[in-house]
Design an enzyme around this catalytic site. Structure first.
Site, PDB file in Angstrom:
ATOM      1  N   HIS A 198       0.808  -1.220   0.000  1.00  0.00           N
ATOM      2  CA  HIS A 198       0.000   0.000   0.000  1.00  0.00           C
ATOM      3  C   HIS A 198       0.846   1.276   0.000  1.00  0.00           C
ATOM      4  O   HIS A 198       0.319   2.355  -0.271  1.00  0.00           O
ATOM      5  CB  HIS A 198      -0.928   0.002   1.222  1.00  0.00           C
ATOM      6  CG  HIS A 198      -2.005  -1.040   1.147  1.00  0.00           C
ATOM      7  ND1 HIS A 198      -3.307  -0.740   0.824  1.00  0.00           N
ATOM      8  CD2 HIS A 198      -1.971  -2.386   1.341  1.00  0.00           C
ATOM      9  CE1 HIS A 198      -4.034  -1.850   0.832  1.00  0.00           C
ATOM     10  NE2 HIS A 198      -3.234  -2.867   1.146  1.00  0.00           N
ATOM     11  N   ASP A 229       3.850   9.580  -1.110  1.00  0.00           N
ATOM     12  CA  ASP A 229       2.627   8.917  -0.687  1.00  0.00           C
ATOM     13  C   ASP A 229       2.297   7.821  -1.682  1.00  0.00           C
ATOM     14  O   ASP A 229       2.362   8.045  -2.896  1.00  0.00           O
ATOM     15  CB  ASP A 229       1.467   9.912  -0.625  1.00  0.00           C
ATOM     16  CG  ASP A 229       0.498   9.618   0.509  1.00  0.00           C
ATOM     17  OD1 ASP A 229       0.416   8.447   0.914  1.00  0.00           O
ATOM     18  OD2 ASP A 229      -0.169  10.552   0.982  1.00  0.00           O
TER      19      ASP A 229
END
Length: 490
Positions: free
Chosen positions: A174, A388
């Site tokens: 992730h 991110d």
């Protein structure tokens, strides 16, 4: 997609579940009262994405239940079998707070903060991964599909394959995967790469993450890599299998966000938020975990300079900064909180008036209903992440803007920038560029804002979190059809 076998097919040599998710945490939180305790489903896109698969398949979820030094039996919740894996207090400190979040997290986020390398942290990480793998192997039916989630579990795929070569194993990362030159710093780089290669399919957020991983495979393990496929030898001279690395950008529960955005009470709450701020011309919003990867300090610096320059006036604009608590036992996070709260105090002390506050700083976690109200109230969303994996807040803001209004300022270092190209894209390290982008967003014409938002909303609505999970699981099933080792166990 995995499907349940008839119970008559199952043997005592295997577990009973056809589809297993493995993650650091179970998808439930404990709710305690004076008399008893119950469990409720945790918020978050991953649970939402996998719930339909769990209900259709014979599904189990393996993870820690959140309390150290406590062992629980498996239990059922929302059509899922939950299999708690116990962790000691030391393992929470060494495996989770240590190796996962003070070694891997900063390393995988471009060394924004210096990672720490401690052998006893890695030893704890390996032991915990082994425990998760054993718990998974015990409940998996013959030929079951296992989907391992995220950076805390990177050794599990290889351990699972060694114990249960009949399984179909997927892994999804992730967070970003770093470039070779950064990953090279990890003393246990080979073990991590080999651990991941135990999966038939390794999913990443961005194509660049998959490319970084494959470069590391070539350099540190030496397996043959062709395009996105790696030929892995099980043992010296033994059979090989294929492990693939591909991008599967994660998304959000679009229907939930849109439903909330259309609710009258939430629309009224968004208007109330504007009134509480004195009905400014412009509301800017930042929503982040309080983490050094999110660029909150860069955002505050740019906003402070805009106030100083007079390009933004406190009488006309207000910045709401939601910074939800995160890893508060880790020293770097405690220092970050002090730094951010000090900056907010200095800016407000300089620019506040009796009627107007420059920055409303909220160090809380809020339910999704309040978040959607904030998305509806905000004219400009600020995403200034330094690195991110995806940043789902950007997609939630876009989904919530049902009237196609509003502007998104988005860091090019967030995975969401790959698809939300109509945002005002920025390099958060370029403070002047960030300031110019905020001014552009604040002053954007309604027609231009509508044009951009309509395109972004179409992209988000067509690619929701359920489509993400289906796409990954379909690719996992199809890929295994050509896997010689898997075919031998069919």
């Amino acid at each position: 997609m995995p499907s349940a076998k008839p119970s008559s097919d199952k043997t005592t040599a295997y577990g009973e579940f056809e589809f297993i998710v493995v993650s650091n945490r179970l998808p439930v939180d404990r709710v305690s009262t004076t008399d008893s305790s119950t469990w409720r489903r945790s918020p978050g896109g991953l649970v939402t994405a996998l719930a339909p698969v769990m209900s259709k398949a014979d599904g189990a979820w393996v993870g820690w239940h959140g309390a150290p030094d406590e062992s629980l039996d498996a239990f059922d919740h929302d059509n899922m079998r939950l299999v708690p894996v116990p962790l000691t207090e030391d393992e929470v400190e060494f495996y989770y707070e240590g190796f996962s979040n003070a070694t891997l997290w900063p390393l995988y986020h471009d060394v924004i903060a210096p990672p720490e390398f401690h052998r006893h942290w890695y030893d704890s990480y390996r032991r915990v991964n082994e425990r998760f793998a054993q718990a998974t192997a015990a409940v998996a039916a013959e030929g079951a599909t296992v989907w391992v989630q995220d950076y805390q579990m990177q050794l599990v795929p290889k351990m699972l394959r060694a114990a249960r070569p009949d399984l179909k194993i997927g892994f999804f990362n992730h967070i970003p995967f770093p470039p070779l030159e950064i990953f090279a710093q990890l003393p246990w780089r080979r073990q991590v790469i080999e651990g991941l290669l135990g999966a038939d399919l390794i999913g990443f957020q961005r194509p660049s993450d998959a490319s970084n991983f494959l470069r590391c495979v070539r350099r540190f393990v030496g397996h043959t890599v062709r395009q996105q496929q790696v030929q892995v030898e099980v043992e010296e001279g033994g059979p090989t299998y294929t492990s693939r690395a591909e991008a599967f950008p994660i998304s959000i529960d679009v229907d939930q966000i849109i439903t909330l955005a259309n609710r009258e009470d939430i629309i009224e709450r968004s208007k109330e938020i504007r009134r509480e701020l004195g009905n400014p011309k412009h509301i800017l919003l930042g929503v982040d975990r309080l983490d050094y990867t999110k660029g909150i300090g860069h955002r505050l610096k740019a906003y402070e300079e805009l106030l100083a320059d007079g390009h933004v006036k406190v009488e006309d604009a207000a910045l709401i900064q939601v910074a939800s608590p995160s890893r508060e036992r880790v020293e770097q996070y405690r220092l970050l909180r002090e730094e951010i709260e000090g900056a907010v105090g200095r800016i407000n002390g300089t620019y506040d008036t009796i009627k107007n506050t420059a920055i409303r700083y909220l160090h809380h976690s809020y339910p999704v209903e309040e978040m959607v109200a904030l998305y509806l109230a905000a004219d400009v969303m600020l995403i200034t992440a330094l690195r991110d994996g995806m940043n789902l807040v950007a997609k939630e803001y876009v989904a919530a803007r049902t009237g196609n209004s509003g502007a998104l300022v988005l860091s090019e270092f967030a995975g969401a920038a790959d698809t939300l190209r109509q945002a005002v894209l920025i390099n958060p390290h370029d403070i002047d560029g960030l300031k110019a982008a905020i001014v552009t967003a604040v002053n954007m014409s309604p027609a231009e804002a509508t044009r951009r938002m309509r395109i972004m909303r179409r992209q988000v609505l067509q690619n929701d979190v359920e489509r993400w999970s289906k796409t990954f699981l379909t690719a996992l099933q199809e890929g295994n059809d050509d896997n010689p080792q898997e075919a031998a166990h069919a």
